[in-house]
Every structure is written in C-alpha cells, then in structure tokens.
Design a protein around this motif. Sequence first.
Motif: not given
Length: 302
Positions: A66-77
């Motif tokens: 995901l980091a390589e192609d679809m970085p997030a604005k928000v991450i929920k853990i």
Amino acid sequence: MNNIVWTIAGSDSSAGAGIQADLATFNDLGADPCSVITAVTAQNSVSVQLVESVSEKMFTQQLASLAEDMPAKVIKIGLMASVEHVKILAQQLALYKQTWQKAPFVIYDPVAVASTGDDMTEEGIIEVIKAELLPQIDLLTPNANEVLTLSGHALISGESFKPAVDKLIDMGCGSVLIKGGHFELVDNVALDYWSDGKREIALTSPRLENVHTHGTGCTLSSAIAGAMALDYFIEDALVIAKAYLNQGLKASKALGAGEGAIAHCGWPTNHDDFPEIVLPESSIGYELDLPGRLEAGPGFEP
Ligand code: PXL
C-alpha cells in the motif's frame, strides 16, 4: 483527488467489528478504503473461538504494497495481537511521517488492551504499545478501562478526564478521545471528551439502551478516520462520527444467539443523532471543570 484511508486491524468472522466494520464505515462516509489485516479471528455473536496473527512477512508486505502505490491521508489502527507487529508498525509509521509528501493522520483504537478482555493479544504487548506505538499516534480513542491500563488514571469524576488525557499526551499521543460508552458521569448521558492538551471539546448524547453494541468502538474510530480523510477538521469529524454511531445503534439487531452489532446506514442525516457540544457554563461543563481551565487560558496545566 483521493481520500485514501487505511484500516490496520483484525478480521471478525461475524463481521460486526474489526476490518469488516471499518470498511463498511469508510464506504458509508465516502472515503476510499484500503486494509491491512493483522489477525484473523474466528468468532460468532456468542464468543471468540480463535485468534491468529498473520505472519510478520504478510503483515509487512501488506504495508509495503500500500505504501508504494496508495499512501493514506488517514490511518486507523484497531486490533494489534502480536508484539512483533506493533514494533514493525511503529517503525513504519515513523518512516511514513518522515518520507511521505504529507504525513498521514494516525488514529489508534486500543482494542483489547484493557485488563479485562485481553485474551485476543500476546503477553507483554501493552508495554510495547506504550513505548513504541503511542508516540506515533495523532488520536487515541480509549474507553475508561483502556485509559486505566495505558495511563494508570482511573476516571472517577469529571475532573479526572483532563489529567488522564494529559498523561497520555506526555506518553506521546497527539490527542485523545475518551469514549464515554462505559462511563456514566451524568445519568442517561453518553459523554465523549477530547483534548490535544491545549484545545478541548466534550460531546453528549442521550444514552441509548440498545444491547446490540458489538463493533461500536471500531465504528466510532473508523468514522472519525473516514471524515478526516474527507478533510473535515477533527472537531467536526468527532461530531459526524458520534452521529454515525448513534444512527447505527438505533438500527442494530441480533443475528445470532448473542449480542448483535452496530448497523451501517450511510451518512447521518437525522438531527436527533447529532451530539451536543458541552458548554463551560453547563452542569457537565462544571463537572469537567471547563470554566476553571478557560479562565486559566490555553496551555493550562493542572
Ligand atoms: O470491537 C473490538 C474488536 C476489534 N477487532 C476485532 C474484533 C473485535 C471484537 O470482537 O473481533 C477483530
């Protein structure tokens, strides 16, 4: 323009909580969801039968893909069941914050860190969460039990909220939302309290007597994440999320012999579902000692 939001959480076979609740919430609010699965749980409405973390290789690769192609604005853990996963995640979050064009906003719902209901996680995980994960978190969303486990502060009165939050901020969190689902400060009122150490806000709603509450924690934190992925400010995101939760609780129902899960019903539109903001001069404002802190000005340390 995308509104990518990741959930990093466990799979719930009964689909009421975990990844399944998170994705339903993101979809309802119109954010663009991705998921990283930490663990697979076999459970029904009565109990959890088995929890298995995915391999370190699989966990790391999902993040890398995901980091390589679809970085997030928000991450929920959500559910973190393995000590090694917590260490990997803390490291990766630090890297994202340093290297991504825009640092992601990271929300952590500290599922299963309370001394009760700790059976989904590995021994020793709480110390690693405190030392390594909390410093990467922009918003922590604990309930009263999780506040006690992580900060050592018992929420015994309204005045105890602010010191508990300040302790968690000292431990590295950017801000904290204490969920009042289990805390009855005022009869028949559900109260949530948020602060980043300088600003603060409290929200109240009439307490809903629905017993089908599985997945409410996951859903609230995901709704905040989804709204923030749409660029709402955090205070607005808290209000939207609480309305989404109230709406879902009113429509929840049992599907098996045990407790049912919160429903997912699209954007909240009913006025009654929206919480009220607590004003300093209200009785709850006094309970929380808001007037005292306002008088002392921003940055007041109790
Ligand atoms: O609601 C907490 C929670 C989070 N994540 C998973 C769960 C649960 C509760 O059952 O199964 C995967």
